[in-house]
Design an enzyme around this catalytic site. Structure first.
Site, mmCIF file in Angstrom:
data_model
loop_
_atom_site.group_PDB
_atom_site.id
_atom_site.type_symbol
_atom_site.label_atom_id
_atom_site.label_comp_id
_atom_site.label_asym_id
_atom_site.label_seq_id
_atom_site.Cartn_x
_atom_site.Cartn_y
_atom_site.Cartn_z
ATOM 1 N N ASP A 51 51.863 70.851 57.407
ATOM 2 C CA ASP A 51 52.870 71.634 56.702
ATOM 3 C C ASP A 51 52.235 73.019 56.617
ATOM 4 O O ASP A 51 51.304 73.228 55.834
ATOM 5 C CB ASP A 51 53.129 71.066 55.306
ATOM 6 C CG ASP A 51 54.258 71.799 54.627
ATOM 7 O OD1 ASP A 51 54.241 73.046 54.634
ATOM 8 O OD2 ASP A 51 55.173 71.145 54.100
ATOM 9 N N HIS A 52 52.708 73.941 57.439
ATOM 10 C CA HIS A 52 51.937 75.180 57.566
ATOM 11 C C HIS A 52 51.903 75.981 56.265
ATOM 12 O O HIS A 52 51.037 76.825 56.081
ATOM 13 C CB HIS A 52 52.401 76.021 58.764
ATOM 14 C CG HIS A 52 53.651 76.809 58.536
ATOM 15 N ND1 HIS A 52 54.895 76.262 58.597
ATOM 16 C CD2 HIS A 52 53.838 78.111 58.263
ATOM 17 C CE1 HIS A 52 55.795 77.200 58.356
ATOM 18 N NE2 HIS A 52 55.173 78.344 58.152
ATOM 19 N N HIS A 64 58.018 72.398 52.809
ATOM 20 C CA HIS A 64 57.225 73.526 52.318
ATOM 21 C C HIS A 64 57.379 73.761 50.803
ATOM 22 O O HIS A 64 56.398 73.894 50.088
ATOM 23 C CB HIS A 64 57.629 74.819 53.029
ATOM 24 C CG HIS A 64 57.629 74.719 54.528
ATOM 25 N ND1 HIS A 64 56.674 74.041 55.226
ATOM 26 C CD2 HIS A 64 58.475 75.234 55.466
ATOM 27 C CE1 HIS A 64 56.919 74.145 56.529
ATOM 28 N NE2 HIS A 64 58.011 74.859 56.696
HETATM 29 C C1 BG6 Z 1 59.487 76.749 59.502
HETATM 30 C C2 BG6 Z 1 60.987 76.654 59.558
HETATM 31 O O1 BG6 Z 1 58.915 75.532 59.128
HETATM 32 O O2 BG6 Z 1 59.125 77.745 58.550
HETATM 33 C C3 BG6 Z 1 61.607 77.991 59.911
HETATM 34 O O3 BG6 Z 1 61.358 75.692 60.522
HETATM 35 C C4 BG6 Z 1 61.129 79.053 58.949
HETATM 36 O O4 BG6 Z 1 63.021 77.927 59.892
HETATM 37 C C5 BG6 Z 1 59.616 79.043 58.862
HETATM 38 O O5 BG6 Z 1 61.593 80.304 59.447
HETATM 39 C C6 BG6 Z 1 59.137 79.990 57.791
HETATM 40 O O6 BG6 Z 1 57.740 80.071 57.855
HETATM 41 P P1 BG6 Z 1 56.991 81.391 57.399
HETATM 42 O O7 BG6 Z 1 55.550 81.045 57.511
HETATM 43 O O8 BG6 Z 1 57.420 82.473 58.360
HETATM 44 O O9 BG6 Z 1 57.438 81.681 56.025
#
Ligand code: BG6
Length: 541
Positions: free
Chosen positions: A183-184, A246
């Site tokens: 989960d980044h 997230h």
């Molecule tokens: C991803 C989603 O997991 O996270 C995208 O699939 C979203 O739709 C993105 O744009 C947002 O990540 P960050 O790190 O740019 O806030």
């Protein structure tokens, strides 16, 4: 930080965008910081037929484009790319996996790496089971002569049933401690800092509970629409795409009890308890707790942008939400009665993720408020003078501006995840001069002040943790399922009751007005943040 043991990483889906934009630049940054062992090998796998040289040159371009600029030199990129190899594979062909196994064996011998393997699945989710099963047939998960780990990208399932099935299938082949679900958001420095802010300071934690906190708000706004991902997004929606994973993980860190130590299961046991205490939204109460919306065509800074239903690969009558706002409760001792609000949307005024803790007002209002102290609400025609377009009450507002709502005096602690990463505390001070009028002032900390270097990217951190066998910042099976258990009833109610409104909101605005009604009339409304952490008194940008 210790260097990991020598290893070989196999990236399935290596010709895809994620490999080029995130995974390879992440590995390259680690290489540049000398955080990788001397001996490591990267094997890209996908259907496309490339030679090793073609693959290297493709990824060298990607690194130059997506890695942090001051880490990139021709020499470093060339050195790193010498570690890359490519293997074309048909994901469903058993023979191809046998050949892959032989190739890995050969590379460990020629490159002198140990037989520690990471299998990184950066593929469409329908291939997760297939690949894991074939790896199992080849015995590649067995750890007799080195550790074996599998990294899975989201989505982990589509609802509770599919998440359970996916976990069951993965667990037929791998042990839970070999599975790293990325989960980044958990890889973001500022998300991890929630733990440090709460548990490395004596001053916040005593006030971190229902006695002092009025409500908690988490906003994740994106300025972009669905871009080229209309096909994926239309079958997903923002609740699945951002909230189930997230944003609930952020809720876990904000609401958890202190773990007994910072260790993967100790931390994840505590976040799991939060997820288990989420009060599910009943079908008949959905309208009071959940608002969904879809962006409609609009002009942003003079530029005409499409509505969601006009986007490529989106059904013209789509009922997929690009905005959602939720109110919910965590039924445990610490949080009983404290509303939590989540708001996530595409095509909002700016890209921002932040957590806002709003504290209860002091028990007695001793002082009057100064004229400059006001709370902002989204402008609704006729409610008040709009500070954005300056139209008087009664005239239609030209956009999603804010108006002076002059609410009660309150303190807020804002933890900005991105951009302008930092912490902001808002509190009341005396306006200089006679009397005792108050004004809200800011005390803020900015991450920029801590380091001249860039903040490590999420992928960089998570890849390194996986190499080191630390799963603290990865989602565990039980947590994933428990989050789906909270989200799935909402999805089911929407599916079963198409009459539940899907509110339109103009692209570039803060979403449908109806999201404001989730708050009690006398409560502090959503914060309307700007790109700059400390600036929220003007209309958005
Ligand atoms: C991803 C989603 O997991 O996270 C995208 O699939 C979203 O739709 C993105 O744009 C947002 O990540 P960050 O790190 O740019 O806030």
């Amino acid at each position: 930080m210790r260097q990991p043991d020598s290893f070989l990483i196999v990236i399935f889906g290596a010709s895809g965008d994620l490999t080029k934009r995130m995974i390879m630049p992440g590995l390259f940054h680690l290489f540049r910081k000398k955080l990788l062992p001397e001996k490591f090998t990267v094997v890209g796998v996908s259907r496309t037929r490339y030679t090793d040289e073609e693959f290297r040159s493709l990824l060298a371009d990607g690194i130059k484009q997506f890695a942090v600029k001051d880490t990139v030199t021709e020499e470093a990129v060339a050195q790193f790319c010498q570690k890359l190899y490519y293997f074309p594979l048909d994901y469903t062909q058993a023979d191809d996996y046998q050949a892959l196994k032989d190739r890995l064996q050969q590379l460990t011998t020629t490159q002198g790496t140990s037989k520690n393997y990471i299998f990184y699945l950066s593929t469409p989710p329908k291939l997760f089971d297939v690949i894991a099963t074939h790896l199992g047939y080849q015995g590649l998960q067995q750890e007799q002569d080195g550790w074996r780990r599998i990294v899975i990208e989201k989505p982990f399932g589509y609802d509770l049933g599919s998440a359970r099935a996916l976990n069951k299938n993965l667990l037929r082949v791998f042990q839970e401690n070999q599975i790293y679900r990325i989960d980044h958001y958990l890889g973001k420095e500022t998300v991890q800092n929630l733990l440090v802010l709460r548990f490395a300071n004596g001053i916040f934690e005593p006030l971190w509970n229902r006695r002092y906190i009025q409500h908690v708000e988490i906003t994740s706004a994106e300025a972009l629409g669905v871009e080229s991902r209309g096909g994926y997004f239309d079958s997903s929606g923002i609740l699945r795409d951002m909230v189930q994973n997230h944003l609930l993980q952020i809720v876990g860190l904000v609401a958890m009890e202190p773990p007994s130590l910072i260790e993967s299961n100790a931390v994840r046991n505590e976040t799991l308890k939060v997820f288990q205490a989420l009060r599910k939204v009943k079908a008949e109460e959905l309208a009071r707790y959940v608002v969904r919306g879809q962006y409609t065509a609009s002009a942003i800074h003079g530029e005409q942008v499409k509505g969601y239903r006009e986007e490529a690969s989106v059904a013209p009558d789509s009922r997929t939400e690009t905005f959602v706002a939720l109110k919910f409760y965590i039924d445990n001792w610490r949080w009983a009665g404290v509303p939590f609000y989540i708001r996530a949307g595409k095509r909002m005024p700016t890209k921002i993720t932040e957590v806002v803790i709003s504290y209860k007002a002091p028990p007695l209002a001793l002082f009057s408020r100064g004229e400059t102290d006001f709370a902002m609400k989204q402008c609704v025609s006729g409610e008040a003078r709009c500070v954005g377009c300056r139209r008087p009450p009664g005239e239609a507002c030209a956009g999603s501006h804010m108006y002076d709502a002059s609410g009660v005096g309150y303190n807020q602690l804002i933890m900005r995840i991105q951009p302008d990463e930092g912490i902001l505390l808002k509190f009341n001070m005396k306006v200089p001069g006679r009397g005792f009028q108050t004004q809200r002032v800011h005390m803020n900390f900015s991450y920029k002040d801590l380091t001249d270097a860039y903040l490590p990217t999420a992928y960089e951190r998570l890849l390194l943790d996986c190499m080191n066998g630390d799963a603290t910042l990865f989602a565990r099976a039980d947590a994933v399922e428990t989050c789906w258990d909270f989200i799935t009833p909402i999805l089911e109610t929407w599916a079963q009751s198409p009459s539940i409104p899907m509110f339109g909101y103009p692209a570039g605005s803060w979403g449908p007005q109806e999201a404001n009604a989730l708050f009690d009339a006398n409560d502090i409304p959503w914060r309307y943040p700007c790109k700059n952490l400390t600036c929220d008194r003007m209309y958005f940008e």
